[in-house]
Design a protein around this motif. Structure first.
Motif, PDB file in Angstrom:
ATOM      1  N   TRP A   1       1.005  -1.233  -0.480  1.00 20.77           N
ATOM      2  CA  TRP A   1       0.077  -0.009   0.284  1.00 20.77           C
ATOM      3  C   TRP A   1       0.980   1.343   0.544  1.00 20.77           C
ATOM      4  O   TRP A   1       0.533   2.174  -0.079  1.00 20.77           O
ATOM      5  CB  TRP A   1      -0.538  -0.122   1.245  1.00 20.77           C
ATOM      6  N   LYS A   2       2.643   1.231   0.128  1.00 26.99           N
ATOM      7  CA  LYS A   2       3.168   2.145   0.372  1.00 26.99           C
ATOM      8  C   LYS A   2       2.407   3.357   1.447  1.00 26.99           C
ATOM      9  O   LYS A   2       1.880   2.551   2.444  1.00 26.99           O
ATOM     10  CB  LYS A   2       3.701   2.636  -1.331  1.00 26.99           C
ATOM     11  N   LEU A   3       2.577   4.793   0.899  1.00 26.18           N
ATOM     12  CA  LEU A   3       1.689   5.705   1.904  1.00 26.18           C
ATOM     13  C   LEU A   3       0.029   6.171   1.415  1.00 26.18           C
ATOM     14  O   LEU A   3       0.555   7.462   0.644  1.00 26.18           O
ATOM     15  CB  LEU A   3       3.330   7.171   0.928  1.00 26.18           C
TER      16      LEU A   3
ATOM     17  N   GLY B   1      14.880  -3.334   0.528  1.00 29.75           N
ATOM     18  CA  GLY B   1      15.863  -3.088  -0.522  1.00 29.75           C
ATOM     19  C   GLY B   1      15.000  -2.484  -1.975  1.00 29.75           C
ATOM     20  O   GLY B   1      15.362  -2.393  -3.172  1.00 29.75           O
ATOM     21  N   HIS B   2      13.885  -1.766  -1.242  1.00 24.85           N
ATOM     22  CA  HIS B   2      12.462  -1.016  -2.397  1.00 24.85           C
ATOM     23  C   HIS B   2      13.908  -0.321  -3.131  1.00 24.85           C
ATOM     24  O   HIS B   2      13.275   0.923  -2.674  1.00 24.85           O
ATOM     25  CB  HIS B   2      11.271  -1.060  -1.927  1.00 24.85           C
ATOM     26  N   SER B   3      13.389  -0.515  -4.670  1.00 17.97           N
ATOM     27  CA  SER B   3      14.148   0.878  -5.563  1.00 17.97           C
ATOM     28  C   SER B   3      13.475   2.708  -4.891  1.00 17.97           C
ATOM     29  O   SER B   3      14.162   3.580  -4.576  1.00 17.97           O
ATOM     30  CB  SER B   3      13.197   1.023  -6.853  1.00 17.97           C
TER      31      SER B   3
ATOM     32  N   ILE C   1       8.040   0.307 -12.196  1.00 13.63           N
ATOM     33  CA  ILE C   1       7.000   0.183 -10.582  1.00 13.63           C
ATOM     34  C   ILE C   1       6.338   2.021 -11.068  1.00 13.63           C
ATOM     35  O   ILE C   1       7.125   2.722 -11.034  1.00 13.63           O
ATOM     36  CB  ILE C   1       8.693   0.422  -9.487  1.00 13.63           C
ATOM     37  N   GLY C   2       5.176   1.736 -11.286  1.00 18.86           N
ATOM     38  CA  GLY C   2       4.129   3.369 -10.918  1.00 18.86           C
ATOM     39  C   GLY C   2       3.902   3.511 -12.400  1.00 18.86           C
ATOM     40  O   GLY C   2       4.033   4.255 -12.451  1.00 18.86           O
ATOM     41  N   SER C   3       5.216   2.413 -13.310  1.00 22.26           N
ATOM     42  CA  SER C   3       4.850   3.706 -14.720  1.00 22.26           C
ATOM     43  C   SER C   3       3.875   3.417 -15.737  1.00 22.26           C
ATOM     44  O   SER C   3       3.622   3.669 -16.485  1.00 22.26           O
ATOM     45  CB  SER C   3       5.985   3.517 -14.966  1.00 22.26           C
TER      46      SER C   3
HETATM   47  P1  PGA Z   1       3.197  -0.323  -8.908  1.00 24.20           P
HETATM   48  O1  PGA Z   1       4.377  -1.369  -7.141  1.00 24.20           O
HETATM   49  O2  PGA Z   1       3.116  -2.079  -9.125  1.00 24.20           O
HETATM   50  O3  PGA Z   1       2.033   0.683  -8.532  1.00 24.20           O
HETATM   51  O4  PGA Z   1       4.443  -0.299 -10.492  1.00 24.20           O
HETATM   52  C1  PGA Z   1       4.656  -1.961  -7.325  1.00 24.20           C
HETATM   53  C2  PGA Z   1       5.958  -2.110  -6.048  1.00 24.20           C
HETATM   54  O5  PGA Z   1       6.742  -0.873  -5.648  1.00 24.20           O
HETATM   55  O6  PGA Z   1       6.002  -2.685  -5.690  1.00 24.20           O
END
Ligand code: PGA
Length: 256
Positions: A10-12, A95-97, A173-175
């Motif tokens: 869920w991140k922030l 280690g998440h980017s 990621i998130g793109s």
């Molecule tokens: P995303 O994120 O599914 O929004 O690309 C994946 C992640 O950061 O683990």
């Protein structure tokens, strides 16, 4: 056979209303049919304990998005592995980017976290992956191996037993731009072969999952080859209905 693993990162994001709505929907719509996969929720730290209580009597587990390298002491703002254990956490993302980028976390720092997570009996989800530029320069393999080597060098190969490696290309990621299954296969096989060359048995107990713009509409492509054991899902885990539909689609591929 490895049971498929789906981690909702869920991140922030989220608040009590969001959590109640999401967890209740998941419990109501899919908890009873979750025999085919392990589902884990990674909320922001402050909600871990609350969600742990909501998840009692379900098969859904709890993941932490981070951990500190210290166990206790004068480290304002930090959370230790013992505290995570206390509130029922099973997996810890490291280690998440986004942490490497926004918090300057390097491989050495990540390996300290890795060691502590293993020492206290939790399961690390080690994120690895190359940036867009590194991909263009054909450095993806070199980068992921370095990310693994720094863990092994600071510890020892056996520490990789019963862990999760999440291949997460930074550019995906998130793109909205996911890696295709051939790209995923290339890197995952490269990592596997490298680890096998160090220890023939070690990969048997490692999960390889993929993360980076996995969503409800592209989920099918990840099953074109039998290469990954799960997903790390950010954005697409934030809308409960769509997330549930994604899990149901996954089931189609895993249950014959
Ligand atoms: P995303 O994120 O599914 O929004 O690309 C994946 C992640 O950061 O683990």
């Amino acid at each position: 056979m490895k049971k498929f693993l789906i981690i909702a990162n869920w991140k922030l994001n989220g608040n009590f209303n969001f959590i109640d709505k999401n967890i209740n929907l998941i419990k109501e719509k899919i908890n009873n049919s979750l025999y085919f996969c392990n589902l884990s929720i990674a909320p922001p730290y402050v909600y871990l304990n609350y969600i742990n209580n909501l998840l009692k009597k379900t098969s859904i587990s709890l993941t932490a998005q981070n951990v500190d390298i210290h166990i206790k002491g004068s480290f304002t703002g930090e959370i230790s592995i013992k505290m995570l254990k206390d509130v029922g956490v099973k997996y810890v993302i490291i280690g998440h980017s986004e942490r490497r980028l926004f918090h300057n976390e390097n491989n050495n720092f990540v390996s300290k976290k890795f060691f502590l997570i293993k020492k206290y009996g939790l399961i690390p989800i080690l994120c690895l992956g190359e940036t867009e530029e590194q991909k263009k320069n054909n450095q993806a393999e070199k980068i992921v191996i370095k990310q693994i080597n720094d863990i092994i060098e600071n510890n020892n190969i056996d520490i990789l037993n019963k862990i999760i490696i999440a291949y997460e290309p930074v550019w995906a990621i998130g793109s909205g731009k996911n890696a295709n299954i051939d790209e995923i296969q290339k890197i995952v096989l490269f990592i596997k072969n490298y680890l096998i060359s160090l220890n023939t048995k070690i990969v048997e107990n490692i999960y390889f999952i993929y993360g980076g713009s996995v969503n409800n509409s592209n989920i099918d492509i990840f099953f074109k080859k039998n290469i990954i054991n799960g997903f790390l899902i950010g954005k697409a885990s934030l809308e409960a209905e769509k997330f549930i539909s994604l899990i149901k689609k996954t089931k189609k591929y895993l249950v014959n």
